[in-house]
Design a protein around this motif. Structure first.
Motif, PDB file in Angstrom:
ATOM      1  N   GLU A 194      25.813 -41.191  15.534  1.00  0.00           N
ATOM      2  CA  GLU A 194      26.864 -40.120  15.810  1.00  0.00           C
ATOM      3  C   GLU A 194      27.785 -40.330  14.609  1.00  0.00           C
ATOM      4  OE1 GLU A 194      29.896 -41.260  19.155  1.00  0.00           O
ATOM      5  OE2 GLU A 194      28.049 -40.531  19.635  1.00  0.00           O
ATOM      6  N   ASN A 195      28.085 -41.674  14.082  1.00  0.00           N
ATOM      7  CA  ASN A 195      29.186 -41.813  13.249  1.00  0.00           C
ATOM      8  C   ASN A 195      28.694 -41.611  11.646  1.00  0.00           C
ATOM      9  OD1 ASN A 195      31.108 -43.087  14.982  1.00  0.00           O
ATOM     10  ND2 ASN A 195      29.769 -44.901  14.780  1.00  0.00           N
TER      11      ASN A 195
ATOM     12  N   LYS B 101      36.647 -26.373  22.341  1.00  0.00           N
ATOM     13  CA  LYS B 101      36.441 -27.567  22.064  1.00  0.00           C
ATOM     14  C   LYS B 101      35.281 -28.121  22.088  1.00  0.00           C
ATOM     15  CE  LYS B 101      41.231 -27.936  23.080  1.00  0.00           C
ATOM     16  NZ  LYS B 101      41.239 -26.701  23.097  1.00  0.00           N
ATOM     17  N   THR B 102      34.480 -27.831  20.954  1.00  0.00           N
ATOM     18  CA  THR B 102      33.248 -28.489  20.566  1.00  0.00           C
ATOM     19  C   THR B 102      33.130 -28.694  19.194  1.00  0.00           C
ATOM     20  OG1 THR B 102      32.305 -26.109  19.956  1.00  0.00           O
ATOM     21  CG2 THR B 102      32.019 -27.001  22.218  1.00  0.00           C
ATOM     22  N   TRP B 103      32.326 -29.585  18.751  1.00  0.00           N
ATOM     23  CA  TRP B 103      32.203 -29.956  17.317  1.00  0.00           C
ATOM     24  C   TRP B 103      31.208 -28.841  16.438  1.00  0.00           C
ATOM     25  CZ3 TRP B 103      35.913 -32.966  16.162  1.00  0.00           C
ATOM     26  CH2 TRP B 103      36.174 -33.956  16.776  1.00  0.00           C
TER      27      TRP B 103
ATOM     28  N   ILE C 285      29.148 -36.070  20.179  1.00  0.00           N
ATOM     29  CA  ILE C 285      29.779 -36.927  19.261  1.00  0.00           C
ATOM     30  C   ILE C 285      31.197 -37.399  19.841  1.00  0.00           C
ATOM     31  CG2 ILE C 285      31.063 -37.494  16.800  1.00  0.00           C
ATOM     32  CD1 ILE C 285      28.895 -35.678  15.726  1.00  0.00           C
ATOM     33  N   ASN C 286      31.547 -38.632  20.171  1.00  0.00           N
ATOM     34  CA  ASN C 286      32.514 -39.181  20.881  1.00  0.00           C
ATOM     35  C   ASN C 286      32.979 -38.351  22.123  1.00  0.00           C
ATOM     36  OD1 ASN C 286      33.433 -40.894  18.818  1.00  0.00           O
ATOM     37  ND2 ASN C 286      34.468 -39.350  17.628  1.00  0.00           N
ATOM     38  N   GLY C 287      31.948 -38.233  22.789  1.00  0.00           N
ATOM     39  CA  GLY C 287      31.770 -37.382  24.142  1.00  0.00           C
ATOM     40  C   GLY C 287      31.943 -35.920  24.068  1.00  0.00           C
TER      41      GLY C 287
ATOM     42  N   LEU D  66      36.662 -29.784  14.644  1.00  0.00           N
ATOM     43  CA  LEU D  66      36.779 -29.120  16.097  1.00  0.00           C
ATOM     44  C   LEU D  66      37.041 -27.683  16.038  1.00  0.00           C
ATOM     45  CD1 LEU D  66      37.102 -30.229  18.895  1.00  0.00           C
ATOM     46  CD2 LEU D  66      39.538 -30.025  18.805  1.00  0.00           C
ATOM     47  N   ASN D  67      36.099 -27.150  17.026  1.00  0.00           N
ATOM     48  CA  ASN D  67      36.219 -25.789  17.244  1.00  0.00           C
ATOM     49  C   ASN D  67      37.203 -25.447  18.560  1.00  0.00           C
ATOM     50  OD1 ASN D  67      33.940 -25.081  15.449  1.00  0.00           O
ATOM     51  ND2 ASN D  67      32.527 -25.710  17.090  1.00  0.00           N
TER      52      ASN D  67
END
Length: 373
Positions: free
Chosen positions: A74-75, A86-88, A108-110, A81-82
């Motif tokens: 994931e890195n 609150k999503t990527w 990614i990062n939870g 950030l949307n």
């Protein structure tokens, strides 16, 4: 007198002619005393044709091809950030550009990934498989390497095969782009059974169509999942050397083989938790009897004994459970409290235990209630 004047005039004329000749010699580039013969026809000068050398356009730097290479980190992604939900959105790729297989993580990062921006993989010329572990919206139509030409070398555009949720957004993207699509699946059923000695556990799962093998992952406590075994035949795995009293968690993923020798991992099964403690007691029940309350349960031959806790319900007071009996034989499967107050409610918690190396390993509680008669 006249003769003197004529002499002076003659000398002046000679000097003037000399000055004019010197000036003409200087302008024409001839040396003094040089006689220059000019032909009536101008000389013909031959003009040679000179080709302008072609300018080579340098190719953008490409990563070295290192064979089949999978990125599942994931890195390896840049995100935005949307704010609304609150999503990527994945906006870039910073992993190894020589990758042939790249996994798009579900989180990614939870935080959940919902969108993939255009041009994310334009710098990955060898990409053959993109595996979507979640269904996402894909923006634009130039997601992958578009190819390049120069210096007599031509690199074809990347047209990776797409793996993802059947009938989802990713499937629609693949169809629109003319890319090969493979539906990903996971085991729909998973179960466990632990051995009586509390050191072994067997995990079973349902088959997934097209899977050539399965990966079994395990974690304990707050640790991370790690690959425990790869199963190429059968739908079960027995984990050995487990520690009594410890809880382990498992999940199973199917593995699919590609035509170019790569392995694609599908969706994980639901997580299953296995506590290496005695099983929950069965058949626990309580009923009021004359002068008290009777609690009974079914025998567990694999345990060393049982514990019974009780509390009395008193209106207006908060009461607690207290241990009233420890039974050290698994053949005894009941307890009777003989000093109960008629009509009053009593609750009981019962659990079994197994003694291993001098330590009691307790099973889960079962709670029942009844009123005394």
């Amino acid at each position: 007198m006249k003769r003197w004047i004529c002499s002076i005039l003659c000398l002046s004329m000679v000097a003037g002619l000399a000055s004019i000749e010197a000036k003409a010699s200087k302008e024409t580039g001839t040396n003094e005393g040089e006689i220059k013969i000019m032909s009536a026809q101008a000389p013909v000068t031959e003009t040679a044709t000179v080709e302008t050398p072609k300018t080579e356009v340098p190719l953008p730097s490409l990563p070295a091809f290192i064979g089949n290479y999978t990125v599942r980190d994931e890195n390896a992604f840049q995100t935005a950030l949307n704010v609304a939900d609150k999503t990527w959105t994945i906006t870039g790729y910073v992993g190894n550009r020589s990758a042939t297989t790249i996994y798009i993580p579900g989180k990614i990062n939870g935080i959940k990934v919902t969108t993939l921006a255009d041009k994310v993989f334009e710098g990955c010329p060898y990409l053959k498989h993109v595996v979507f572990m979640t269904d996402v919206e894909i923006q634009g139509s130039s997601l992958f390497f578009l190819g390049q030409q120069g210096s007599g070398i031509s690199y074809a555009a990347a047209r990776p095969e797409i793996w993802g949720k059947a009938n989802g957004k990713v499937a629609a993207f693949a169809a629109g782009a003319g890319l090969v699509f493979h539906p990903l699946d996971g085991s729909t059923q998973v179960s466990s059974k632990k051995a009586a000695g509390l050191t072994n556990a067997t995990i079973n799962w349902s088959a997934v169509n097209g899977a050539t093998s399965y990966h079994v992952y395990r974690k304990s406590g707050k640790g991370q999942y790690a690959l425990r075994s790869s199963i190429s035949a059968g739908l079960s795995f027995t984990d050995t050397g487990l520690k009594a009293g410890t809880t382990y968690k498992y999940k199973v993923t199917p593995v699919f083989a590609t035509s170019d020798g790569e392995a694609i991992e599908g969706y994980a099964s639901k997580e299953i938790s296995v506590a290496m403690v005695p099983a929950k007691l069965k058949g626990v029940r309580a009923k009021g009897v004359r002068g008290g309350v009777q609690v009974r349960w079914k025998r567990n031959k694999n345990v060393s004994g049982y514990q019974v806790f009780m509390k009395v319900h008193v209106k207006g007071f908060k009461t607690k459970f207290n241990r009233v009996k420890t039974i050290k034989k698994n053949k005894i499967t009941g307890y009777r409290y003989k000093m109960a107050v008629r009509g009053m409610k009593y609750s009981y918690k019962v659990r079994s235990f197994k003694k291993i190396k001098g330590k009691k390993i307790f099973g889960p509680y079962v709670t029942v209630s009844a009123k005394a008669k």
